[in-house]
Design a protein around this motif. Structure first.
Motif, PDB file in Angstrom:
ATOM      1  N   VAL A  46      20.607 -10.054 -16.693  1.00 41.03           N
ATOM      2  CA  VAL A  46      19.417 -10.578 -16.018  1.00 41.03           C
ATOM      3  C   VAL A  46      19.652 -12.019 -15.567  1.00 41.03           C
ATOM      4  O   VAL A  46      19.342 -12.384 -14.434  1.00 41.03           O
ATOM      5  CB  VAL A  46      18.170 -10.470 -16.929  1.00 41.03           C
ATOM      6  N   PHE A  47      20.233 -12.826 -16.425  1.00 45.60           N
ATOM      7  CA  PHE A  47      20.492 -14.227 -16.075  1.00 45.60           C
ATOM      8  C   PHE A  47      21.385 -14.318 -14.847  1.00 45.60           C
ATOM      9  O   PHE A  47      21.086 -15.045 -13.898  1.00 45.60           O
ATOM     10  CB  PHE A  47      21.119 -14.961 -17.261  1.00 45.60           C
ATOM     11  N   TRP A  48      22.501 -13.583 -14.843  1.00 51.29           N
ATOM     12  CA  TRP A  48      23.427 -13.611 -13.710  1.00 51.29           C
ATOM     13  C   TRP A  48      22.764 -13.078 -12.451  1.00 51.29           C
ATOM     14  O   TRP A  48      22.969 -13.603 -11.361  1.00 51.29           O
ATOM     15  CB  TRP A  48      24.685 -12.794 -14.015  1.00 51.29           C
ATOM     16  N   CYS A  49      21.974 -12.038 -12.590  1.00 46.48           N
ATOM     17  CA  CYS A  49      21.303 -11.454 -11.432  1.00 46.48           C
ATOM     18  C   CYS A  49      20.330 -12.448 -10.809  1.00 46.48           C
ATOM     19  O   CYS A  49      20.304 -12.621  -9.586  1.00 46.48           O
ATOM     20  CB  CYS A  49      20.591 -10.156 -11.827  1.00 46.48           C
ATOM     21  N   VAL A  50      19.546 -13.119 -11.629  1.00 47.18           N
ATOM     22  CA  VAL A  50      18.610 -14.121 -11.105  1.00 47.18           C
ATOM     23  C   VAL A  50      19.379 -15.281 -10.480  1.00 47.18           C
ATOM     24  O   VAL A  50      19.014 -15.763  -9.403  1.00 47.18           O
ATOM     25  CB  VAL A  50      17.651 -14.615 -12.222  1.00 47.18           C
ATOM     26  N   ALA A  51      20.459 -15.706 -11.128  1.00 49.09           N
ATOM     27  CA  ALA A  51      21.262 -16.810 -10.584  1.00 49.09           C
ATOM     28  C   ALA A  51      21.857 -16.455  -9.223  1.00 49.09           C
ATOM     29  O   ALA A  51      21.965 -17.307  -8.342  1.00 49.09           O
ATOM     30  CB  ALA A  51      22.379 -17.173 -11.563  1.00 49.09           C
ATOM     31  N   SER A  52      22.219 -15.203  -9.043  1.00 49.42           N
ATOM     32  CA  SER A  52      22.875 -14.761  -7.809  1.00 49.42           C
ATOM     33  C   SER A  52      21.904 -14.273  -6.745  1.00 49.42           C
ATOM     34  O   SER A  52      22.298 -14.074  -5.601  1.00 49.42           O
ATOM     35  CB  SER A  52      23.859 -13.626  -8.130  1.00 49.42           C
ATOM     36  N   ASN A  53      20.657 -14.044  -7.119  1.00 47.92           N
ATOM     37  CA  ASN A  53      19.665 -13.481  -6.193  1.00 47.92           C
ATOM     38  C   ASN A  53      18.358 -14.258  -6.291  1.00 47.92           C
ATOM     39  O   ASN A  53      17.328 -13.733  -6.713  1.00 47.92           O
ATOM     40  CB  ASN A  53      19.432 -11.996  -6.499  1.00 47.92           C
ATOM     41  N   ASP A  54      18.418 -15.516  -5.916  1.00 44.50           N
ATOM     42  CA  ASP A  54      17.258 -16.395  -5.998  1.00 44.50           C
ATOM     43  C   ASP A  54      16.067 -15.794  -5.262  1.00 44.50           C
ATOM     44  O   ASP A  54      16.185 -15.359  -4.126  1.00 44.50           O
ATOM     45  CB  ASP A  54      17.604 -17.749  -5.381  1.00 44.50           C
ATOM     46  N   GLY A  55      14.934 -15.731  -5.938  1.00 45.91           N
ATOM     47  CA  GLY A  55      13.728 -15.198  -5.327  1.00 45.91           C
ATOM     48  C   GLY A  55      13.541 -13.708  -5.501  1.00 45.91           C
ATOM     49  O   GLY A  55      12.580 -13.138  -4.989  1.00 45.91           O
ATOM     50  N   ALA A  56      14.418 -13.064  -6.240  1.00 42.57           N
ATOM     51  CA  ALA A  56      14.280 -11.623  -6.488  1.00 42.57           C
ATOM     52  C   ALA A  56      13.059 -11.368  -7.374  1.00 42.57           C
ATOM     53  O   ALA A  56      12.642 -12.227  -8.142  1.00 42.57           O
ATOM     54  CB  ALA A  56      15.532 -11.075  -7.165  1.00 42.57           C
ATOM     55  N   THR A  57      12.505 -10.179  -7.263  1.00 46.60           N
ATOM     56  CA  THR A  57      11.400  -9.778  -8.138  1.00 46.60           C
ATOM     57  C   THR A  57      11.975  -9.114  -9.385  1.00 46.60           C
ATOM     58  O   THR A  57      13.158  -8.765  -9.424  1.00 46.60           O
ATOM     59  CB  THR A  57      10.468  -8.780  -7.434  1.00 46.60           C
ATOM     60  N   GLN A  58      11.129  -8.897 -10.389  1.00 42.57           N
ATOM     61  CA  GLN A  58      11.590  -8.212 -11.595  1.00 42.57           C
ATOM     62  C   GLN A  58      12.044  -6.795 -11.260  1.00 42.57           C
ATOM     63  O   GLN A  58      13.034  -6.312 -11.829  1.00 42.57           O
ATOM     64  CB  GLN A  58      10.494  -8.181 -12.655  1.00 42.57           C
ATOM     65  N   ILE A  59      11.364  -6.143 -10.341  1.00 40.73           N
ATOM     66  CA  ILE A  59      11.760  -4.781  -9.933  1.00 40.73           C
ATOM     67  C   ILE A  59      13.135  -4.813  -9.287  1.00 40.73           C
ATOM     68  O   ILE A  59      13.990  -3.969  -9.579  1.00 40.73           O
ATOM     69  CB  ILE A  59      10.722  -4.173  -8.961  1.00 40.73           C
ATOM     70  N   GLU A  60      13.383  -5.788  -8.413  1.00 37.72           N
ATOM     71  CA  GLU A  60      14.694  -5.903  -7.769  1.00 37.72           C
ATOM     72  C   GLU A  60      15.782  -6.195  -8.791  1.00 37.72           C
ATOM     73  O   GLU A  60      16.882  -5.637  -8.720  1.00 37.72           O
ATOM     74  CB  GLU A  60      14.654  -6.985  -6.683  1.00 37.72           C
ATOM     75  N   VAL A  61      15.486  -7.048  -9.770  1.00 41.63           N
ATOM     76  CA  VAL A  61      16.457  -7.344 -10.826  1.00 41.63           C
ATOM     77  C   VAL A  61      16.758  -6.076 -11.624  1.00 41.63           C
ATOM     78  O   VAL A  61      17.914  -5.791 -11.942  1.00 41.63           O
ATOM     79  CB  VAL A  61      15.960  -8.489 -11.746  1.00 41.63           C
ATOM     80  N   ALA A  62      15.739  -5.285 -11.920  1.00 41.65           N
ATOM     81  CA  ALA A  62      15.947  -4.026 -12.644  1.00 41.65           C
ATOM     82  C   ALA A  62      16.844  -3.092 -11.839  1.00 41.65           C
ATOM     83  O   ALA A  62      17.777  -2.487 -12.379  1.00 41.65           O
ATOM     84  CB  ALA A  62      14.601  -3.359 -12.940  1.00 41.65           C
ATOM     85  N   GLU A  63      16.592  -2.982 -10.541  1.00 43.72           N
ATOM     86  CA  GLU A  63      17.412  -2.107  -9.691  1.00 43.72           C
ATOM     87  C   GLU A  63      18.851  -2.598  -9.612  1.00 43.72           C
ATOM     88  O   GLU A  63      19.796  -1.805  -9.683  1.00 43.72           O
ATOM     89  CB  GLU A  63      16.804  -2.034  -8.291  1.00 43.72           C
ATOM     90  N   LEU A  64      19.039  -3.912  -9.481  1.00 44.86           N
ATOM     91  CA  LEU A  64      20.388  -4.464  -9.343  1.00 44.86           C
ATOM     92  C   LEU A  64      21.197  -4.393 -10.630  1.00 44.86           C
ATOM     93  O   LEU A  64      22.420  -4.253 -10.595  1.00 44.86           O
ATOM     94  CB  LEU A  64      20.316  -5.916  -8.856  1.00 44.86           C
ATOM     95  N   THR A  65      20.528  -4.497 -11.770  1.00 49.97           N
ATOM     96  CA  THR A  65      21.247  -4.490 -13.050  1.00 49.97           C
ATOM     97  C   THR A  65      21.329  -3.111 -13.679  1.00 49.97           C
ATOM     98  O   THR A  65      22.123  -2.897 -14.593  1.00 49.97           O
ATOM     99  CB  THR A  65      20.560  -5.432 -14.068  1.00 49.97           C
ATOM    100  N   GLY A  66      20.481  -2.190 -13.236  1.00 55.88           N
ATOM    101  CA  GLY A  66      20.445  -0.871 -13.846  1.00 55.88           C
ATOM    102  C   GLY A  66      19.646  -0.846 -15.145  1.00 55.88           C
ATOM    103  O   GLY A  66      19.684   0.138 -15.880  1.00 55.88           O
ATOM    104  N   LEU A  67      18.929  -1.911 -15.424  1.00 57.48           N
ATOM    105  CA  LEU A  67      18.104  -1.971 -16.628  1.00 57.48           C
ATOM    106  C   LEU A  67      16.696  -1.476 -16.310  1.00 57.48           C
ATOM    107  O   LEU A  67      16.277  -1.488 -15.154  1.00 57.48           O
ATOM    108  CB  LEU A  67      18.022  -3.418 -17.138  1.00 57.48           C
ATOM    109  N   SER A  68      15.980  -1.088 -17.337  1.00 58.25           N
ATOM    110  CA  SER A  68      14.599  -0.657 -17.118  1.00 58.25           C
ATOM    111  C   SER A  68      13.734  -1.875 -16.806  1.00 58.25           C
ATOM    112  O   SER A  68      14.059  -3.005 -17.194  1.00 58.25           O
ATOM    113  CB  SER A  68      14.058   0.056 -18.361  1.00 58.25           C
ATOM    114  N   ALA A  69      12.622  -1.641 -16.125  1.00 59.59           N
ATOM    115  CA  ALA A  69      11.690  -2.722 -15.815  1.00 59.59           C
ATOM    116  C   ALA A  69      11.159  -3.360 -17.098  1.00 59.59           C
ATOM    117  O   ALA A  69      10.962  -4.581 -17.167  1.00 59.59           O
ATOM    118  CB  ALA A  69      10.546  -2.195 -14.956  1.00 59.59           C
TER     119      ALA A  69
END
Length: 130
Positions: A46-69
């Motif tokens: 999650v940390f890396w995803c947020v760092a690499s995708n500034d402004g992403a939503t929690q749903i987008e972070v879940a999709e990008l990481t493969g983690l559940s919402a």
């Protein structure tokens, strides 16, 4: 996340071998990288995803990481600016839809990210030297 930019995944930034090495070191030295005594792979993702995708939503972070919402929400609470959180991830309401929160690194989070990038560069350099 700006609709004009393509989301960045961790594999776009570093090789699988470098990520594996970084995570191995992170689990053996979690205090050094994230200041947590029990760092989890989810928190790194999650940390890396947020760092690499500034402004992403929690749903987008879940999709990008493969983690559940639910997992992403829990990790954001742990890393966020909420009470009891680390203060590394900031949440702001979307300008067009107040139900949506956009994620980015806080100043503290940016410092941690810079430390992790330095550690990753040092790890990469040590692997190239062998």
């Amino acid at each position: 996340m700006n609709k004009k930019t393509k989301p960045v995944s961790a594999s776009d930034l570093v090789s699988e071998r470098a990520l594996t090495g970084l995570f191995s070191r992170a689990f053996s030295q979690p205090l050094k990288l994230l200041g947590q005594t029990e760092a989890s792979l989810s928190s790194y993702a999650v940390f890396w995803c947020v760092a690499s995708n500034d402004g992403a939503t929690q749903i987008e972070v879940a999709e990008l990481t493969g983690l559940s919402a639910k997992t992403v929400s829990r990790v954001i609470s742990q890393l966020g600016e909420t009470r009891g959180g680390r203060g590394w991830v900031r949440q702001v309401f979307d300008d067009t839809d107040r139900r949506v929160r956009r994620l980015s690194l806080s100043r503290k989070g940016e410092k941690i990210h810079a430390q992790m990038m330095d550690d990753l560069a040092n790890f990469r350099d040590s692997q190239q030297a062998t």
